[in-house]
Motif scaffolding. Structure first.
Motif, mmCIF file in Angstrom:
data_model
loop_
_atom_site.group_PDB
_atom_site.id
_atom_site.type_symbol
_atom_site.label_atom_id
_atom_site.label_comp_id
_atom_site.label_asym_id
_atom_site.label_seq_id
_atom_site.Cartn_x
_atom_site.Cartn_y
_atom_site.Cartn_z
ATOM 1 N N ASP A 218 0.692 -1.211 0.014
ATOM 2 C CA ASP A 218 0.097 -0.002 -0.100
ATOM 3 C C ASP A 218 0.792 1.296 0.266
ATOM 4 O OD1 ASP A 218 -2.275 -1.472 0.106
ATOM 5 O OD2 ASP A 218 -2.535 -1.514 2.303
ATOM 6 N N LEU A 219 1.762 1.170 0.954
ATOM 7 C CA LEU A 219 2.830 2.474 0.908
ATOM 8 C C LEU A 219 3.587 2.627 -0.488
ATOM 9 C CD1 LEU A 219 4.244 1.959 4.615
ATOM 10 C CD2 LEU A 219 2.286 3.354 3.717
ATOM 11 N N ALA A 220 3.721 1.745 -1.056
ATOM 12 C CA ALA A 220 4.467 2.088 -2.531
ATOM 13 C C ALA A 220 3.641 3.188 -3.085
ATOM 14 C CB ALA A 220 4.463 0.785 -3.164
ATOM 15 N N VAL A 221 2.464 3.411 -3.050
ATOM 16 C CA VAL A 221 1.586 4.483 -3.845
ATOM 17 C C VAL A 221 2.340 5.869 -3.734
ATOM 18 C CG1 VAL A 221 0.055 5.017 -2.089
ATOM 19 C CG2 VAL A 221 -0.572 4.979 -4.504
ATOM 20 N N PHE A 222 3.100 6.037 -2.678
ATOM 21 C CA PHE A 222 3.479 7.166 -2.277
ATOM 22 C C PHE A 222 4.719 7.490 -3.238
ATOM 23 C CE2 PHE A 222 1.330 6.870 1.873
ATOM 24 C CZ PHE A 222 0.838 7.987 1.785
ATOM 25 N N ALA A 223 4.916 8.570 -3.684
ATOM 26 C CA ALA A 223 6.186 9.052 -4.571
ATOM 27 C C ALA A 223 7.206 9.697 -3.742
ATOM 28 C CB ALA A 223 5.755 9.731 -5.694
ATOM 29 N N GLY A 224 6.915 10.233 -2.575
ATOM 30 C CA GLY A 224 8.002 10.817 -1.631
ATOM 31 C C GLY A 224 7.597 10.679 -0.238
ATOM 32 N N PRO A 225 7.916 11.249 0.697
ATOM 33 C CA PRO A 225 7.719 11.199 2.175
ATOM 34 C C PRO A 225 6.586 11.002 2.501
ATOM 35 C CG PRO A 225 9.019 13.298 1.701
ATOM 36 C CD PRO A 225 8.739 12.628 0.334
ATOM 37 N N ALA B 193 -2.517 6.524 7.176
ATOM 38 C CA ALA B 193 -3.712 6.255 7.687
ATOM 39 C C ALA B 193 -4.550 6.519 6.859
ATOM 40 C CB ALA B 193 -3.988 6.669 8.993
ATOM 41 N N ALA B 194 -4.426 7.920 6.014
ATOM 42 C CA ALA B 194 -5.396 7.994 5.153
ATOM 43 C C ALA B 194 -5.631 7.402 3.775
ATOM 44 C CB ALA B 194 -5.039 9.486 4.566
ATOM 45 N N VAL B 195 -4.447 6.933 3.303
ATOM 46 C CA VAL B 195 -4.473 6.180 2.159
ATOM 47 C C VAL B 195 -4.882 4.500 2.296
ATOM 48 C CG1 VAL B 195 -2.865 7.616 0.867
ATOM 49 C CG2 VAL B 195 -2.090 5.354 2.095
ATOM 50 N N ASP C 159 -7.119 5.572 -5.210
ATOM 51 C CA ASP C 159 -7.983 6.532 -4.969
ATOM 52 C C ASP C 159 -7.805 7.286 -3.917
ATOM 53 O OD1 ASP C 159 -9.159 5.848 -7.494
ATOM 54 O OD2 ASP C 159 -10.690 4.721 -6.930
ATOM 55 N N ARG C 160 -7.921 7.002 -2.599
ATOM 56 C CA ARG C 160 -7.780 7.593 -1.261
ATOM 57 C C ARG C 160 -6.435 8.451 -1.648
ATOM 58 N NH1 ARG C 160 -10.020 2.758 1.497
ATOM 59 N NH2 ARG C 160 -7.946 1.714 1.441
ATOM 60 N N HIS C 161 -5.288 7.834 -2.177
ATOM 61 C CA HIS C 161 -4.268 8.702 -2.131
ATOM 62 C C HIS C 161 -4.139 9.785 -3.057
ATOM 63 C CE1 HIS C 161 -0.155 9.529 -4.551
ATOM 64 N NE2 HIS C 161 0.111 9.507 -3.200
ATOM 65 N N LEU C 162 -5.011 9.706 -4.139
ATOM 66 C CA LEU C 162 -5.149 10.714 -4.943
ATOM 67 C C LEU C 162 -5.967 11.992 -4.269
ATOM 68 C CD1 LEU C 162 -5.037 11.973 -8.059
ATOM 69 C CD2 LEU C 162 -7.275 10.844 -8.432
ATOM 70 N N ARG C 163 -7.022 11.567 -3.575
ATOM 71 C CA ARG C 163 -7.863 12.527 -3.016
ATOM 72 C C ARG C 163 -7.026 13.123 -1.796
ATOM 73 N NH1 ARG C 163 -11.908 8.155 -3.238
ATOM 74 N NH2 ARG C 163 -11.291 7.929 -0.836
ATOM 75 N N HIS C 164 -6.306 12.399 -0.903
ATOM 76 C CA HIS C 164 -5.643 12.935 -0.119
ATOM 77 C C HIS C 164 -4.788 14.053 -0.517
ATOM 78 C CE1 HIS C 164 -3.614 13.202 3.971
ATOM 79 N NE2 HIS C 164 -2.565 12.798 3.374
ATOM 80 N N VAL C 165 -3.796 13.893 -1.523
ATOM 81 C CA VAL C 165 -2.956 14.450 -2.001
ATOM 82 C C VAL C 165 -3.318 15.693 -2.518
ATOM 83 C CG1 VAL C 165 -0.688 14.647 -3.749
ATOM 84 C CG2 VAL C 165 -1.211 12.529 -2.460
#
Length: 817
Positions: free
Chosen positions: A273-280, A287-289, A352-358
């Motif tokens: 799941d955490l691999a969705v982040f491109a940075g820190p 928790a959000a994603v 999708d959660r990552h996109l909304r959060h960012v």
């Protein structure tokens, strides 16, 4: 073994210290745990008996004193008991792959019962969880540029130094073994450093990449990885018939497989799941994603995340600064592995959660910037810009043009500040074109897009090519902002009309924009923004040839900024005053304070420019060591933000050319000048008269003393360098000058205030007071890595080799009084 001397020194001292029982080396697969353990055992074998064992097969490739045999519980019991009974002194037991031993607790307990003087050095994928265990994490090798020019053909300003970063040195050594024609040169060092950065300095990855150097040189390898080649390239090109190492070391994927197997399924799923982040990211971001937003979910998430940190699959920090609290980071290799080999809980939902959060974070940063809260805006953008740009691309690929444009525009202030011009400008331009057929487009959004696309030309090395285009974009954006009657957007446009003046060359428009903005800020009672525009007015007034009026404006801007506690306005006013020929010292804030303010608001462009100006002013005062030290810090910042191919480093190149000419380094001056020839008109327009005169005098001196032919030849060599290679070369030369003893002294004695910067004196005194690197970092608000780098530079400057010698030197020179 390359780059592990400090680890071996520390572990050797730790293992013979009273009270130590068990030291466990942990780290990601392939990071070098076994090699470090073997080196420690070899070091200690001359002093105490060493009993080496391996849970796996025998380590036939190890040095003779530490060559191990397979371990069973019975064999281990017998060997340890016999060694303890026969020896009165310390006994070191080296245990490789300790996590595979089933009865480890019982074995260690029986060893302690037999003799309390047994020391155990174990390697393990995870901490063993045994009472009395000291965990020592073996980290990847540093890849940061240390300012040295390696051996090899091509332009070189001085003999090779011993400060080549360990990761670069390891790649070079293994590449030379794979291809005897390979050598590090000024031409390829930047590419090798870039590869080491991309591979996070991981030893196994570097060795596997170096093995392919004949078919994939560093530049091509970096391109392949960035174009999605993944970990497939990081494997041995052929079976290792001559290397008896374990199978997990034949590919990076296998090494990471071996590490991932030691965490539970929940942790493996979280890693996917955490691999969705491109940075820190923070714990709240994770928790959000992942959807773990309640208190119980966050607690479980933290525990699972800690399991990944324990095995080095997640770093508790960022790639640039591992000591930043509250931020986590996936090393590039781990991210590539997780995206290709692990399944998350629900990849579509997580994305999708990552996109909304960012997107929400970008909007928060954009609103803060428009409201004038630059500290919050730059802090958010500094942390999340890579993820925001990823969100831009995902919105765009999904046909959500307006959402993509909004994210890009919200992120633009940071991209302008650190010099990411070309790619970001292209994104915004394409999105602006895509909005034309759409209905109901927010004109304020389009206005901001037009304004920022013009501002993103600020760092270009060819401003003439963008002048007319940027001028038109600014005019369109300002007109649209006026039509919408949106004051904050209009003030943004008026500010950008000034900051893009070096590109547009339109002083009249810039002056009118600043005057209009001052009037609007006075009418609104916006004292903070008014201070900023007063600083801009001071800069324009100086360029118009009235330094006295410029000083009055700059002084008024500084007083207003300080009265209203505005860090950004304070920085701008100080820059305006620094640009004057000879401002009274009392009028200027301390440079260290200004740099601290730059870090507070995360304005890397201002920090970069401040360092460049500071280097130039120190040169005018004939403080060559101080000028070179400021140049080193500036060029390191440029390198950190990949801004080598911008106008930013050119000002410091001018300083170094002048410095080299005045100190007799004529060939260095001619080579560095070759990189600047095409920028001469631009540089003449931005240099203060005193610096321009010194620079022109320096070039005439170099040409006369070298002769036209030699001067031209060296200049052509410099002109052929890539931007990254030229940066590496300049950093190398600046580092050399920075560590020299004050040339005006004849007795050769190193005096603290002529050799060391004020920050380095603070760190040296802290070392002499007995503080550790981590304690110094906490005390001074620095990262541990920064303190370590400072200590290494200090030791070179004052000619010592240890903390004890540094302490003695400090007392001898009266610094502790």
């Amino acid at each position: 073994m390359i780059g592990r001397d400090e680890d071996v020194d520390h572990l050797s001292e730790l293992l013979v210290r009273e009270g130590t029982q068990l030291v466990t080396l942990t780290g990601m697969g392939g990071v070098g745990k076994t090699s470090v353990a073997a080196a420690v055992a070899t070091r200690l074998a001359a002093r105490i008996p060493v009993v080496p064992w391996s849970v796996g097969k025998a380590s036939r490739g190890a040095p003779a004193p530490v060559r191990s045999r397979p371990l069973t519980s019975a064999a281990g019991d017998h060997s340890m008991a016999a060694a303890a009974a026969e020896q009165a002194q310390l006994v070191l037991w080296v245990l490789d792959d300790a996590e595979q031993l089933l009865d480890l607790r019982g074995l260690l307990q029986r060893a302690r019962t037999a003799s309390p003087r047994v020391r155990v050095l174990a390697t393990s994928a995870t901490p063993l969880g045994v009472e009395g265990e000291i965990v020592y994490r073996v980290r990847p090798l540093p890849w940061a540029t240390a300012g040295s020019t390696p051996p090899g053909p091509g332009p070189r300003l001085r003999p090779p130094a011993a400060a080549t970063p360990p990761a670069v040195a390891l790649y070079a050594a293994r590449a030379a073994e794979a291809d005897a024609t390979f050598q590090l040169t000024s031409m390829n060092t930047a590419a090798v450093t870039g590869l080491c950065r991309l591979l996070s300095g991981h030893p196994l990855a570097l060795e596997l990449a170096a093995a392919r150097v004949a078919s994939l040189p560093p530049e091509a390898f970096v391109d392949a990885l960035r174009n999605g080649a993944g970990l497939e390239l990081l494997r041995a090109p052929r079976p290792r018939h001559t290397s008896p190492g374990p199978a997990r070391h034949t590919s990076m994927a296998a090494a990471l497989d071996a590490t991932v197997r030691h965490v539970p399924p929940a942790a493996q799923s979280l890693l996917g799941d955490l691999a969705v982040f491109a940075g820190p990211f923070t714990l709240d971001d994770a928790a959000a994603v992942t959807g773990s937003t309640d208190s119980t979910g966050v607690g479980d998430l933290f525990d699972t995340l800690a399991e990944l940190v324990d095995v080095e699959l997640v770093d508790p920090g960022t790639e640039q600064d591992p000591a930043v609290p509250g931020l986590y980071h996936l090393p590039t290799l781990v991210r590539m592995y997780a995206r290709g080999h692990l399944d998350g809980t629900d990849s579509a939902q997580v994305a999708d959660r990552h996109l909304r959060h960012v997107t929400a974070l970008a909007a928060k940063a954009g609103a803060a910037h428009l409201a004038g809260d630059l500290t919050l805006a730059y802090r958010l953008l500094d942390t999340y810009w890579a993820d925001i740009l990823a969100a831009v691309d995902r919105h765009r690929s999904s046909g959500e043009v307006l959402a993509a444009l909004r994210c890009a525009v919200d992120c633009a202030p940071y991209l302008v500040a650190v010099g990411h011009d070309a790619a970001a400008r292209l994104r915004i331009e394409q999105l602006l074109e895509a909005t034309h057929p759409l209905d109901g487009v927010d004109p304020n959004l389009v206005a901001r897009g037009l304004l920022w696309s013009a501002a993103l030309t600020r760092h270009t090395t060819n401003p003439q090519a963008h002048s007319r285009w940027a001028r038109q974009r600014l005019a369109d954006g300002l007109q649209l902002a006026r039509d919408c009657a949106e004051e904050t957007v209009l003030l943004l446009g008026l500010e950008l009309a000034f900051t893009t003046y070096p590109v547009t060359g339109d002083r009249k428009t810039a002056t009118a924009a600043v005057a209009e903005a001052r009037h609007r800020c006075e009418r609104r009672g916006d004292q903070r923004r008014l201070a900023r525009f007063e600083a801009y007015a001071a800069m324009l007034t100086h360029q118009a040839g009235d330094p006295d009026a410029a000083f009055d404006l700059g002084r008024a801007a500084l007083d207003r900024a300080q009265a209203h506690d505005d860090a950004r306005a304070t920085i701008l006013a100080a820059l305006a005053l620094l640009g004057l020929p000879h401002p009274p010292p009392a009028a200027l804030p301390d440079i260290a304070h200004l740099l601290s303010l730059c870090r507070t608001v995360n304005d890397q462009y201002a920090r970069s420019y401040l360092l460049a100006v500071s280097a130039g002013r120190l040169l005018l005062d004939h403080d060559y060591s101080g000028a070179a030290t400021a140049a080193v810090e500036h060029l390191q910042l440029v390198d950190q933000f990949r801004a080598a191919d911008t106008i930013q480093p050119a000002l410091t190149h001018v300083t170094l050319v002048t410095l080299a000419a005045e100190t007799g380094d004529l060939e260095a001056a001619a080579t560095l000048q070759g990189r600047l020839e095409h920028l001469t008109p631009v540089l003449h327009s931005v240099l203060v008269p005193a610096r321009r005169a010194r620079y022109d005098d320096a070039l005439r001196t170099v040409r006369r003393r070298l002769g036209p032919h030699r001067y031209t030849t060296l200049g052509r060599e410099g002109a052929r360098l890539s931007a990254e290679a030229a940066l590496c070369l300049a950093l190398d030369y600046a580092t050399t000058v920075a560590v020299r003893v004050d040339p005006d002294r004849t007795d050769g004695a190193a005096q603290p205030h002529s050799v060391l910067t004020a920050r380095q004196i603070d760190i040296l005194c802290a070392v002499a007071a007995g503080l550790s690197d981590s304690e110094i970092a906490s005390e001074l608000g620095l990262s541990v890595r920064t303190v370590s780098n400072h200590c290494a530079a200090i030791y070179r400057k004052i000619g010592v080799r240890s903390r004890v010698e540094a302490t003695n030197w400090t007392h001898q020179h009266g610094l502790m009084s």
